[in-house]
Scaffold this motif. Structure first.
Motif, PDB file in Angstrom:
ATOM      1  N   GLY A 139       0.783  -1.216   0.000  1.00 48.86           N
ATOM      2  CA  GLY A 139       0.000   0.000   0.000  1.00 48.86           C
ATOM      3  C   GLY A 139       0.820   1.273   0.000  1.00 48.86           C
ATOM      4  O   GLY A 139       0.282   2.360   0.210  1.00 48.86           O
ATOM      5  N   GLN A 140       2.116   1.164  -0.243  1.00 44.29           N
ATOM      6  CA  GLN A 140       2.985   2.340  -0.291  1.00 44.29           C
ATOM      7  C   GLN A 140       3.024   2.898  -1.710  1.00 44.29           C
ATOM      8  O   GLN A 140       3.056   2.152  -2.694  1.00 44.29           O
ATOM      9  CB  GLN A 140       4.403   1.976   0.163  1.00 44.29           C
ATOM     10  N   ALA A 141       3.035   4.211  -1.805  1.00 49.60           N
ATOM     11  CA  ALA A 141       3.067   4.852  -3.115  1.00 49.60           C
ATOM     12  C   ALA A 141       4.423   4.634  -3.782  1.00 49.60           C
ATOM     13  O   ALA A 141       5.476   4.705  -3.142  1.00 49.60           O
ATOM     14  CB  ALA A 141       2.793   6.342  -2.978  1.00 49.60           C
ATOM     15  N   VAL A 142       4.370   4.345  -5.064  1.00 50.22           N
ATOM     16  CA  VAL A 142       5.558   4.286  -5.913  1.00 50.22           C
ATOM     17  C   VAL A 142       5.397   5.410  -6.926  1.00 50.22           C
ATOM     18  O   VAL A 142       4.436   5.413  -7.707  1.00 50.22           O
ATOM     19  CB  VAL A 142       5.667   2.923  -6.622  1.00 50.22           C
ATOM     20  N   TYR A 143       6.311   6.373  -6.914  1.00 50.37           N
ATOM     21  CA  TYR A 143       6.143   7.567  -7.728  1.00 50.37           C
ATOM     22  C   TYR A 143       7.357   7.768  -8.615  1.00 50.37           C
ATOM     23  O   TYR A 143       8.493   7.824  -8.139  1.00 50.37           O
ATOM     24  CB  TYR A 143       5.930   8.790  -6.827  1.00 50.37           C
ATOM     25  N   GLU A 144       7.097   7.868  -9.903  1.00 50.35           N
ATOM     26  CA  GLU A 144       8.145   8.155 -10.886  1.00 50.35           C
ATOM     27  C   GLU A 144       7.924   9.567 -11.424  1.00 50.35           C
ATOM     28  O   GLU A 144       6.865   9.859 -11.978  1.00 50.35           O
ATOM     29  CB  GLU A 144       8.068   7.165 -12.053  1.00 50.35           C
ATOM     30  N   THR A 145       8.899  10.440 -11.277  1.00 51.47           N
ATOM     31  CA  THR A 145       8.733  11.793 -11.810  1.00 51.47           C
ATOM     32  C   THR A 145       8.764  11.800 -13.337  1.00 51.47           C
ATOM     33  O   THR A 145       8.149  12.652 -13.973  1.00 51.47           O
ATOM     34  CB  THR A 145       9.823  12.729 -11.273  1.00 51.47           C
ATOM     35  N   ASP A 146       9.487  10.837 -13.917  1.00 51.39           N
ATOM     36  CA  ASP A 146       9.501  10.667 -15.379  1.00 51.39           C
ATOM     37  C   ASP A 146       9.184   9.207 -15.652  1.00 51.39           C
ATOM     38  O   ASP A 146      10.072   8.357 -15.674  1.00 51.39           O
ATOM     39  CB  ASP A 146      10.869  11.057 -15.956  1.00 51.39           C
ATOM     40  N   GLY A 147       7.905   8.928 -15.823  1.00 49.70           N
ATOM     41  CA  GLY A 147       7.468   7.546 -15.943  1.00 49.70           C
ATOM     42  C   GLY A 147       6.936   7.217 -17.325  1.00 49.70           C
ATOM     43  O   GLY A 147       6.679   8.102 -18.164  1.00 49.70           O
TER      44      GLY A 147
ATOM     45  N   TYR B 133      10.139  -0.465 -25.665  1.00 54.05           N
ATOM     46  CA  TYR B 133       8.896  -0.132 -26.374  1.00 54.05           C
ATOM     47  C   TYR B 133       9.163   0.957 -27.413  1.00 54.05           C
ATOM     48  O   TYR B 133       8.343   1.827 -27.650  1.00 54.05           O
ATOM     49  CB  TYR B 133       7.823   0.318 -25.377  1.00 54.05           C
ATOM     50  N   ALA B 134      10.329   0.846 -28.062  1.00 61.00           N
ATOM     51  CA  ALA B 134      10.742   1.878 -29.013  1.00 61.00           C
ATOM     52  C   ALA B 134       9.792   1.987 -30.202  1.00 61.00           C
ATOM     53  O   ALA B 134       9.701   3.043 -30.833  1.00 61.00           O
ATOM     54  CB  ALA B 134      12.163   1.590 -29.493  1.00 61.00           C
ATOM     55  N   ASP B 135       9.087   0.909 -30.527  1.00 60.54           N
ATOM     56  CA  ASP B 135       8.192   0.914 -31.687  1.00 60.54           C
ATOM     57  C   ASP B 135       6.787   1.399 -31.343  1.00 60.54           C
ATOM     58  O   ASP B 135       5.935   1.497 -32.233  1.00 60.54           O
ATOM     59  CB  ASP B 135       8.104  -0.489 -32.291  1.00 60.54           C
ATOM     60  N   VAL B 136       6.535   1.681 -30.080  1.00 57.40           N
ATOM     61  CA  VAL B 136       5.193   2.100 -29.658  1.00 57.40           C
ATOM     62  C   VAL B 136       5.147   3.623 -29.613  1.00 57.40           C
ATOM     63  O   VAL B 136       5.972   4.252 -28.948  1.00 57.40           O
ATOM     64  CB  VAL B 136       4.851   1.516 -28.268  1.00 57.40           C
ATOM     65  N   PRO B 137       4.190   4.237 -30.313  1.00 55.99           N
ATOM     66  CA  PRO B 137       4.078   5.710 -30.247  1.00 55.99           C
ATOM     67  C   PRO B 137       3.810   6.161 -28.816  1.00 55.99           C
ATOM     68  O   PRO B 137       3.020   5.550 -28.097  1.00 55.99           O
ATOM     69  CB  PRO B 137       2.882   6.015 -31.153  1.00 55.99           C
ATOM     70  N   VAL B 138       4.470   7.224 -28.419  1.00 57.22           N
ATOM     71  CA  VAL B 138       4.365   7.721 -27.044  1.00 57.22           C
ATOM     72  C   VAL B 138       3.619   9.052 -27.032  1.00 57.22           C
ATOM     73  O   VAL B 138       3.989   9.982 -27.758  1.00 57.22           O
ATOM     74  CB  VAL B 138       5.761   7.895 -26.410  1.00 57.22           C
ATOM     75  N   GLN B 139       2.593   9.132 -26.220  1.00 56.06           N
ATOM     76  CA  GLN B 139       1.926  10.410 -25.977  1.00 56.06           C
ATOM     77  C   GLN B 139       2.618  11.069 -24.795  1.00 56.06           C
ATOM     78  O   GLN B 139       2.594  10.527 -23.680  1.00 56.06           O
ATOM     79  CB  GLN B 139       0.434  10.206 -25.691  1.00 56.06           C
ATOM     80  N   ARG B 140       3.186  12.221 -25.014  1.00 56.37           N
ATOM     81  CA  ARG B 140       3.952  12.898 -23.969  1.00 56.37           C
ATOM     82  C   ARG B 140       3.054  13.914 -23.266  1.00 56.37           C
ATOM     83  O   ARG B 140       2.409  14.741 -23.913  1.00 56.37           O
ATOM     84  CB  ARG B 140       5.200  13.545 -24.559  1.00 56.37           C
ATOM     85  N   LEU B 141       3.041  13.820 -21.941  1.00 56.20           N
ATOM     86  CA  LEU B 141       2.152  14.643 -21.123  1.00 56.20           C
ATOM     87  C   LEU B 141       2.976  15.380 -20.070  1.00 56.20           C
ATOM     88  O   LEU B 141       2.936  15.071 -18.883  1.00 56.20           O
ATOM     89  CB  LEU B 141       1.087  13.761 -20.455  1.00 56.20           C
ATOM     90  N   PRO B 142       3.737  16.385 -20.482  1.00 54.92           N
ATOM     91  CA  PRO B 142       4.602  17.087 -19.529  1.00 54.92           C
ATOM     92  C   PRO B 142       3.781  17.793 -18.450  1.00 54.92           C
ATOM     93  O   PRO B 142       2.727  18.377 -18.718  1.00 54.92           O
ATOM     94  CB  PRO B 142       5.354  18.100 -20.399  1.00 54.92           C
TER      95      PRO B 142
ATOM     96  N   ALA C 187      -6.714  -1.179 -17.579  1.00 54.22           N
ATOM     97  CA  ALA C 187      -6.105   0.127 -17.860  1.00 54.22           C
ATOM     98  C   ALA C 187      -7.108   1.261 -17.691  1.00 54.22           C
ATOM     99  O   ALA C 187      -7.455   1.974 -18.640  1.00 54.22           O
ATOM    100  CB  ALA C 187      -5.500   0.135 -19.257  1.00 54.22           C
ATOM    101  N   ASP C 188      -7.583   1.435 -16.465  1.00 56.43           N
ATOM    102  CA  ASP C 188      -8.413   2.582 -16.093  1.00 56.43           C
ATOM    103  C   ASP C 188      -7.515   3.565 -15.343  1.00 56.43           C
ATOM    104  O   ASP C 188      -6.996   3.225 -14.274  1.00 56.43           O
ATOM    105  CB  ASP C 188      -9.557   2.163 -15.166  1.00 56.43           C
ATOM    106  N   PHE C 189      -7.336   4.757 -15.891  1.00 52.94           N
ATOM    107  CA  PHE C 189      -6.457   5.701 -15.203  1.00 52.94           C
ATOM    108  C   PHE C 189      -6.923   7.126 -15.462  1.00 52.94           C
ATOM    109  O   PHE C 189      -7.805   7.390 -16.290  1.00 52.94           O
ATOM    110  CB  PHE C 189      -4.994   5.514 -15.616  1.00 52.94           C
ATOM    111  N   ILE C 190      -6.355   8.034 -14.684  1.00 50.15           N
ATOM    112  CA  ILE C 190      -6.697   9.448 -14.812  1.00 50.15           C
ATOM    113  C   ILE C 190      -5.431  10.248 -15.071  1.00 50.15           C
ATOM    114  O   ILE C 190      -4.335   9.868 -14.668  1.00 50.15           O
ATOM    115  CB  ILE C 190      -7.432   9.975 -13.559  1.00 50.15           C
ATOM    116  N   VAL C 191      -5.623  11.345 -15.779  1.00 51.08           N
ATOM    117  CA  VAL C 191      -4.544  12.298 -16.038  1.00 51.08           C
ATOM    118  C   VAL C 191      -4.802  13.505 -15.148  1.00 51.08           C
ATOM    119  O   VAL C 191      -5.826  14.180 -15.279  1.00 51.08           O
ATOM    120  CB  VAL C 191      -4.511  12.717 -17.515  1.00 51.08           C
ATOM    121  N   LEU C 192      -3.891  13.733 -14.212  1.00 53.43           N
ATOM    122  CA  LEU C 192      -4.035  14.829 -13.263  1.00 53.43           C
ATOM    123  C   LEU C 192      -3.144  15.995 -13.676  1.00 53.43           C
ATOM    124  O   LEU C 192      -1.991  15.788 -14.084  1.00 53.43           O
ATOM    125  CB  LEU C 192      -3.646  14.381 -11.856  1.00 53.43           C
ATOM    126  N   ASN C 193      -3.678  17.199 -13.528  1.00 55.90           N
ATOM    127  CA  ASN C 193      -2.897  18.408 -13.771  1.00 55.90           C
ATOM    128  C   ASN C 193      -2.698  19.117 -12.432  1.00 55.90           C
ATOM    129  O   ASN C 193      -3.585  19.837 -11.964  1.00 55.90           O
ATOM    130  CB  ASN C 193      -3.613  19.331 -14.746  1.00 55.90           C
TER     131      ASN C 193
END
Length: 425
Positions: A15-23, A50-59, A379-385
């Motif tokens: 139950g501990q958070a694992v946080y990646e600043t650049d994930g 995953y070099a062949d997978v298009p990446v959506q970048r969300l800075p 794969a249910d997730f949210i994008v937080l700003n």
């Protein structure tokens, strides 16, 4: 497959958070065709694979698990914010008259659409929700959830006494209708059925017995109800069921406590009740905004941890005052400070967040399925700003730790923090 680069929040097995600043989060179909998390972790470590997978970048954004709401009433969407002296007057004056309107299928469908829009706007991707006593209210919600690909659990309210015309059902027909709904909807796509006695005082012995028999015939379905929310309600239940040791024990005496059973509130418990929850695998839906609004009391976190039973957070709209998980987490923190011993209990930001995601999934019997962004989870997730408002931006920008970041979002967050809600990748 799809890939997303952003900060990434998930939880380990403790139950501990694992946080990646650049994930990096990678989603795609598993062997059965479900869209799941295929990989999650450091961008630098995972990107070459995953070099062949298009990446959506969300800075500047954070990817986090979608929230789970363990107890909410979709028919009470329009009751939220109604003043009341307490639980029982609130039911009588607002809730029951409003729920009678769900006999109209078009009305039920309209509320279902708005309700699911509101869940999505607030980042809730899985909900255990009450319908009304009308089978059509269940069909309306399941139909709309199915169109959206949601994981959602609901069921027809059982209430054959102590309720007014328009919502009161008939004992035998209520059980026939419940079984028909189980067969029609349970296990279809991402939908699940919950056997739903409203609360013990609203059900006769025969109806509770029949509900327990349904639960035995269909062990894979869920059970949901209310228990020990309000002292007047507790006294009433004890008068109606004098043979049971406690209000909670009424449900156990009728075969309604087991894995996948979730009871809302669970406030006025003793240690025998807590042990019964633990021993049967039953979980509590903690509803702090509702408990504060109706003056019901405080969930005993220390008692739950001491005895050891499952629990998670819930909005309990419309007794609850907000669809927002951030408001619910803040209310849980406040209730812990005010209601737990003279010194108070300080729930950590990580624990609060876990209670609304991975911990809630465990309470619901869906651990490893939803509520986390570890590989294999849906794969249910949210994008937080975290810069969604000027004050959020100022405060989160100064956060020196994961706890400070999470707590700033809990205290200052609302639906504006949720930039996007993603269902099944």
């Amino acid at each position: 497959m799809k890939a997303y680069q952003a900060s990434l929040l998930r939880f380990d097995e403790h139950g501990q958070a694992v946080y990646e600043t650049d994930g990096l989060l990678v989603t795609g179909p598993d062997a059965s065709g479900r869209r799941v998390v295929l990989a999650a972790g450091s961008y630098g470590a995972l990107a070459p694979h995953y070099a062949d997978v298009p990446v959506q970048r969300l800075p500047g954004r954070i990817l986090a698990p979608g929230f789970l709401d363990l107890h909410i009433h979709y028919p009470q969407t329009d009751v939220i914010g109604s003043p009341a002296e307490g639980l029982l007057p609130w039911l009588e004056h607002y809730t029951f008259p409003h729920e009678a309107r769900f006999a109209d299928a078009d009305y039920a469908a309209d509320v279902a659409r708005f309700f699911l829009d509101e869940l999505a706007r607030n980042g809730v991707t899985t909900a255990l929700t009450f319908a009304t006593s009308h089978p059509g209210s269940v069909d309306a919600l399941f139909g709309e959830a199915q169109r959206r690909g949601l994981r959602l659990i609901t069921g027809k309210c059982l209430m054959d006494r102590h309720s007014p015309d328009g919502v009161r059902d008939e004992t035998e027909q209520s059980l026939i209708d419940s079984e028909a709904l189980i067969r029609r909807w349970h296990g279809v796509d991402r939908l699940g059925y919950a056997i739903t006695p409203r609360f013990a005082p609203s059900c006769t012995e025969a109806q509770l017995t029949g509900a327990g028999e349904l639960a035995a015939r269909y062990p894979e379905v869920w059970i949901q109800s209310h228990v020990s929310e309000n002292l007047d309600e507790v006294r009433w239940a004890r008068e109606l069921f004098p043979a049971s040791r406690s209000y909670l024990a009424v449900y156990d005496d009728h075969g309604l406590m087991r894995e996948r059973a979730v009871y809302a509130h669970c406030i006025h418990f003793d240690d025998d009740d807590r042990a019964l929850m633990r021993d049967t695998g039953t979980a509590a839906a903690v509803s702090p905004t509702s408990n504060l609004f109706l003056g019901s009391g405080f969930f005993d976190y220390a008692g739950a941890e001491r005895v050891g039973f499952r629990f998670g957070l819930a909005s309990d709209v419309g007794g609850g005052t907000s669809f927002s998980p951030f408001h619910t987490m803040l209310a849980a923190y406040t209730a812990g400070r005010e209601g737990q011993t003279k010194a108070g209990l300080s729930l950590s930001p990580q624990h609060l967040w876990w209670q609304h995601t991975a911990g809630a999934a465990q309470a619901l019997g869906l651990g490893g399925v939803v509520g986390n962004l570890q590989p294999g989870h849906e794969a249910d997730f949210i994008v937080l700003n975290p810069a969604a408002t000027p004050l959020l931006a100022r405060r989160t920008g100064q956060a020196q730790s994961v706890d400070e970041l999470l707590f700033a979002m809990i205290v200052l967050g609302d639906d504006r923090l949720v930039e996007k809600t993603v269902i099944s990748g």
